[in-house]
Design an enzyme around this catalytic site. Structure first.
Site, PDB file in Angstrom:
ATOM      1  N   GLU A  33      -5.482  -2.335   1.020  1.00  0.00           N
ATOM      2  CA  GLU A  33      -5.129  -2.932  -0.259  1.00  0.00           C
ATOM      3  C   GLU A  33      -3.817  -2.268  -0.669  1.00  0.00           C
ATOM      4  O   GLU A  33      -3.728  -1.035  -0.679  1.00  0.00           O
ATOM      5  CB  GLU A  33      -6.223  -2.635  -1.288  1.00  0.00           C
ATOM      6  CG  GLU A  33      -5.917  -3.295  -2.606  1.00  0.00           C
ATOM      7  CD  GLU A  33      -6.962  -3.032  -3.676  1.00  0.00           C
ATOM      8  OE1 GLU A  33      -8.022  -2.470  -3.369  1.00  0.00           O
ATOM      9  OE2 GLU A  33      -6.684  -3.401  -4.827  1.00  0.00           O
ATOM     10  N   ARG A 258     -16.445   6.841   7.719  1.00  0.00           N
ATOM     11  CA  ARG A 258     -15.177   7.263   7.107  1.00  0.00           C
ATOM     12  C   ARG A 258     -14.820   8.639   7.627  1.00  0.00           C
ATOM     13  O   ARG A 258     -15.701   9.431   7.954  1.00  0.00           O
ATOM     14  CB  ARG A 258     -15.354   7.409   5.594  1.00  0.00           C
ATOM     15  CG  ARG A 258     -15.303   6.162   4.810  1.00  0.00           C
ATOM     16  CD  ARG A 258     -15.416   6.511   3.337  1.00  0.00           C
ATOM     17  NE  ARG A 258     -14.120   6.521   2.688  1.00  0.00           N
ATOM     18  CZ  ARG A 258     -13.485   5.423   2.306  1.00  0.00           C
ATOM     19  NH1 ARG A 258     -14.007   4.236   2.498  1.00  0.00           N
ATOM     20  NH2 ARG A 258     -12.323   5.504   1.710  1.00  0.00           N
ATOM     21  N   LYS A 268      -7.199   7.129  -2.443  1.00  0.00           N
ATOM     22  CA  LYS A 268      -5.949   6.697  -3.060  1.00  0.00           C
ATOM     23  C   LYS A 268      -5.938   6.957  -4.556  1.00  0.00           C
ATOM     24  O   LYS A 268      -4.940   7.349  -5.128  1.00  0.00           O
ATOM     25  CB  LYS A 268      -5.760   5.203  -2.820  1.00  0.00           C
ATOM     26  CG  LYS A 268      -4.952   4.889  -1.584  1.00  0.00           C
ATOM     27  CD  LYS A 268      -4.707   3.406  -1.472  1.00  0.00           C
ATOM     28  CE  LYS A 268      -5.763   2.733  -0.632  1.00  0.00           C
ATOM     29  NZ  LYS A 268      -5.727   1.310  -0.596  1.00  0.00           N
TER      30      LYS A 268
HETATM   31  P1  ATP Z   1      -9.332   4.539  -0.928  1.00  0.00           P
HETATM   32  O1  ATP Z   1     -10.737   4.739  -1.366  1.00  0.00           O
HETATM   33  O2  ATP Z   1      -8.619   5.770  -0.546  1.00  0.00           O
HETATM   34  O3  ATP Z   1      -8.542   3.655  -1.838  1.00  0.00           O
HETATM   35  P2  ATP Z   1      -9.897   2.272   0.563  1.00  0.00           P
HETATM   36  O4  ATP Z   1     -11.024   2.201   1.515  1.00  0.00           O
HETATM   37  O5  ATP Z   1     -10.060   1.624  -0.742  1.00  0.00           O
HETATM   38  O6  ATP Z   1      -9.464   3.754   0.440  1.00  0.00           O
HETATM   39  P3  ATP Z   1      -8.220   0.348   1.744  1.00  0.00           P
HETATM   40  O7  ATP Z   1      -6.799   0.118   1.481  1.00  0.00           O
HETATM   41  O8  ATP Z   1      -9.185  -0.647   1.289  1.00  0.00           O
HETATM   42  O9  ATP Z   1      -8.554   1.763   1.181  1.00  0.00           O
HETATM   43  O10 ATP Z   1      -8.460   0.697   3.274  1.00  0.00           O
HETATM   44  C1  ATP Z   1      -7.994  -0.003   4.378  1.00  0.00           C
HETATM   45  C2  ATP Z   1      -8.896   0.290   5.518  1.00  0.00           C
HETATM   46  O11 ATP Z   1      -8.919   1.682   5.788  1.00  0.00           O
HETATM   47  C3  ATP Z   1     -10.313  -0.125   5.204  1.00  0.00           C
HETATM   48  O12 ATP Z   1     -10.875  -0.779   6.316  1.00  0.00           O
HETATM   49  C4  ATP Z   1     -11.002   1.160   4.937  1.00  0.00           C
HETATM   50  O13 ATP Z   1     -12.360   1.078   5.257  1.00  0.00           O
HETATM   51  C5  ATP Z   1     -10.245   2.137   5.835  1.00  0.00           C
HETATM   52  N1  ATP Z   1     -10.339   3.498   5.334  1.00  0.00           N
HETATM   53  C6  ATP Z   1     -10.037   3.944   4.110  1.00  0.00           C
HETATM   54  N2  ATP Z   1     -10.323   5.250   3.980  1.00  0.00           N
HETATM   55  C7  ATP Z   1     -10.816   5.648   5.180  1.00  0.00           C
HETATM   56  C8  ATP Z   1     -11.303   6.879   5.703  1.00  0.00           C
HETATM   57  N3  ATP Z   1     -11.334   7.985   4.956  1.00  0.00           N
HETATM   58  N4  ATP Z   1     -11.733   6.902   6.981  1.00  0.00           N
HETATM   59  C9  ATP Z   1     -11.693   5.810   7.737  1.00  0.00           C
HETATM   60  N5  ATP Z   1     -11.254   4.620   7.322  1.00  0.00           N
HETATM   61  C10 ATP Z   1     -10.824   4.530   6.055  1.00  0.00           C
HETATM   62 MG    MG Z   2     -10.177  -0.018  -1.573  1.00  0.00          MG
END
Ligand code: ATP
Ligand code: MG
Length: 543
Positions: A33, A258, A268
């Site tokens: 995102e 994760r 983020k």
């Molecule tokens: P955050 O909680 O930091 O905002 P998010 O999961 O909301 O992370 P996205 O931009 O939606 O961030 O993530 C893009 C991809 O990266 C998604 O498929 C998400 O599952 C993966 N991702 C995010 N954080 C991790 C992590 N700590 N380990 C593995 N994959 C991750």
């Molecule tokens: Mg997210």
């Protein structure tokens, strides 16, 4: 397709599907995102998505999940692309959820026409209150049985901006008694009068992630929608959307664990807070676990990929020791970084029986296949580190002490003959004599010394600001504890020292091993040489 021996569980699934002919070309996507910068956790997702596609000769798209217009920005889109390029991954196509808004809308109308979606007037709070619990079923909305005609008209009104934010939503009509709460008539569209970074003001309704994502995967031809474990409970809804919208291409969602790393903020939302409250200098602060921060820190992209490869793909969440990540950086730099000398806490040593200066030889990097040497200037006055001279040496102190001997790396053995202090007893100057017959490379004096220390010529050196970092977080989390209570107030220490002129002449951005100190990256700031720590020399990680 050859089955590989060390397949992870995702590859096991793919191997089976390929064998059964269910899949021919593996097609994945990395779905950030654009609401912030990528971090270390995303690197794992990147390696899994791009890595899996690469392994099977397949395709991986870059897919921007931009269904939350209020938080998303083009700035983040550009930063995300740059980070992926830095890691050396090449996407097949770039897509945005917003590219599919028309399809997503059209399919919502289909759901309404099939009696599988309805417009609901309940507020967000009311919907939550009626959703039930893990042990109790939810209550059906009083608007659930609106006619298809009424739903079509209301949904069109939603789209045309007749309602205020939150006034109405479109919900999938599934099952309020489902044991899976995600299936209890989830909201699939909401009214939101917000400008979108790409579609501007075209839309005032936006689809929810759980509804939009499977459609976008399908439209892109994705075969395997790899995501993190928190989406496991959402998979039935993912499949419901695929089945009930009637999209022809049917992707499959697979969840993996994760990546969590000790002493590291990995979200983020929290990283943004650190930037906004000034705890760090920006998203690219070298202490940040963002990819831009890691790059700025001097972490080699390959070291990061090696780390991700090594931790592999797990089905259960766990926390990786930050030392393990550092280990890969150190390993890589040990092979690749030239050696140099800089003194962090300088104390001047005068070699009273030496006059003039000369060049001595040192290894550029002893690990190179074809070893190279370079010259280092040695002179009557040098700097050594405060910690390498002791008036009250503990047992087994092999550095310099009154009447003691030590080897200067690449040069001579010196003997301490005296010292001067200020009124507080701090050493301000050390006197020494050198032993001419001990010159490195041609020493046949038979003199044995146990310690070797680094130094720089006081006559040919440059002032350097040396920045040393500690983790942003102090320790492991306690349940329920906010990360702000765990902030390490001393994550940056600055030393004003001296460096070899070699470092001054080196290109900006180059990495070095500062002997006995650590791996450092060279910057120039306001005309001044800055040496910024990448990782210390000490490997505390026990495999
Ligand atoms: P955050 O909680 O930091 O905002 P998010 O999961 O909301 O992370 P996205 O931009 O939606 O961030 O993530 C893009 C991809 O990266 C998604 O498929 C998400 O599952 C993966 N991702 C995010 N954080 C991790 C992590 N700590 N380990 C593995 N994959 C991750
Ligand atoms: Mg997210």
């Amino acid at each position: 397709m050859e089955l590989n021996e060390h397949a992870n569980f995702i590859e096991d699934i793919i191997n089976e599907e390929l064998a059964e002919g269910k899949v021919t070309t593996v097609h994945t996507r990395f779905p950030p995102e654009p609401n912030g910068y990528l971090h270390l956790g995303h690197a794992k997702s990147l390696c899994i998505n791009f890595g899996t596609a690469e392994k099977y000769g397949g395709l991986c798209n870059l897919f921007f999940d931009d269904t939350n217009p209020s938080k998303e920005k083009t700035e983040y889109v550009e930063a995300i692309k740059k980070d992926i390029e830095w890691l050396g991954f090449k996407w097949y196509e770039v897509h945005y959820a917003s590219d599919f808004f028309d399809d997503i809308y059209r399919l919502a109308i289909k759901l309404i026409k099939d009696g599988k979606a309805f417009v609901c007037d309940l507020t967000a709070d009311e919907i939550r209150d009626m959703r039930g619990t893990l042990t109790e079923p939810g209550k059906e909305s009083p608007y659930r049985n609106r006619s298809i005609e009424e739903n079509l008209e209301l949904f069109e009104n939603m789209k045309n901006g007749k309602y205020a934010d939150g006034e109405k939503v479109l919900r999938a009509k599934i099952d309020m008694a489902s044991p899976n709460i995600n299936m209890r008539d989830p909201v699939i569209y909401r009214v939101l009068h917000a400008e979108h970074h790409r579609t501007g003001n075209k839309w005032c309704i936006y689809p929810m992630y759980d509804y939009a994502h499977p459609i976008c995967d399908s439209m892109q031809g994705v075969t395997h929608s790899l995501c993190t474990l928190e989406f496991e409970d959402h998979r039935p809804l993912y499949n419901w959307v695929i089945e009930n919208t009637g999209v022809t291409h049917k992707p499959r969602q697979i969840e993996f664990a994760r990546l969590n790393v000790t002493n590291t903020v990995m979200s983020k939302r929290y990283l943004k807070k650190l930037v906004e409250d000034g705890s760090v200098t920006g998203w690219d602060d070298p202490r940040m676990p963002t990819l831009t921060g890691l790059r700025n820190r001097g972490i080699p992209a390959q070291a990061l990929k090696n780390f991700c490869e090594e931790i592999g793909v797990a089905k259960a969440n766990s926390e990786i020791e930050v030392g393990y990540f550092e280990h890969f950086t150190r390993d890589y730099l040990n092979e690749h970084a030239p050696r140099a000398m800089a003194v962090m806490r300088p104390v001047k040593v005068v070699i009273d029986n030496y006059d003039g200066g000369e060049y001595v030889e040192t290894d550029v990097n002893p690990n190179l296949e074809t070893p190279e040497k370079r010259n280092v200037y040695f002179s009557k006055e040098i700097y050594i580190d405060e910690e390498d001279f002791s008036l009250a040496p503990p047992p087994k102190y092999f550095r310099l002490k009154p009447d003691g001997m030590v080897r200067l790396k690449g040069a001579y053995v010196i003997v301490c003959t005296g010292y001067e202090t200020d009124e507080n007893g701090n050493v301000t100057l050390v006197h020494a004599n050198y032993l001419p017959e001990t010159r490195s490379g041609s020493d046949n004096s038979g003199i044995k010394v146990k310690g070797t220390i680094h130094w720089v010529s006081a006559e040919k050196c440059v002032p350097a600001e040396i920045r040393k970092y500690d983790f942003l977080l102090k320790d492991a989390a306690y349940p329920g504890q906010d990360f702000s209570e765990r902030m390490n107030e001393n994550s940056l220490t600055v030393f004003n020292g001296y460096a070899e002129t070699y470092l001054d002449e080196a290109a900006e951005g180059e990495s070095f091993q500062l002997l006995r100190t650590g791996y450092y990256k060279k910057f120039v700031e306001n005309g001044k040489l800055v040496l910024s720590e990448i990782v210390s020399l000490k490997d505390s990680f026990k495999k």
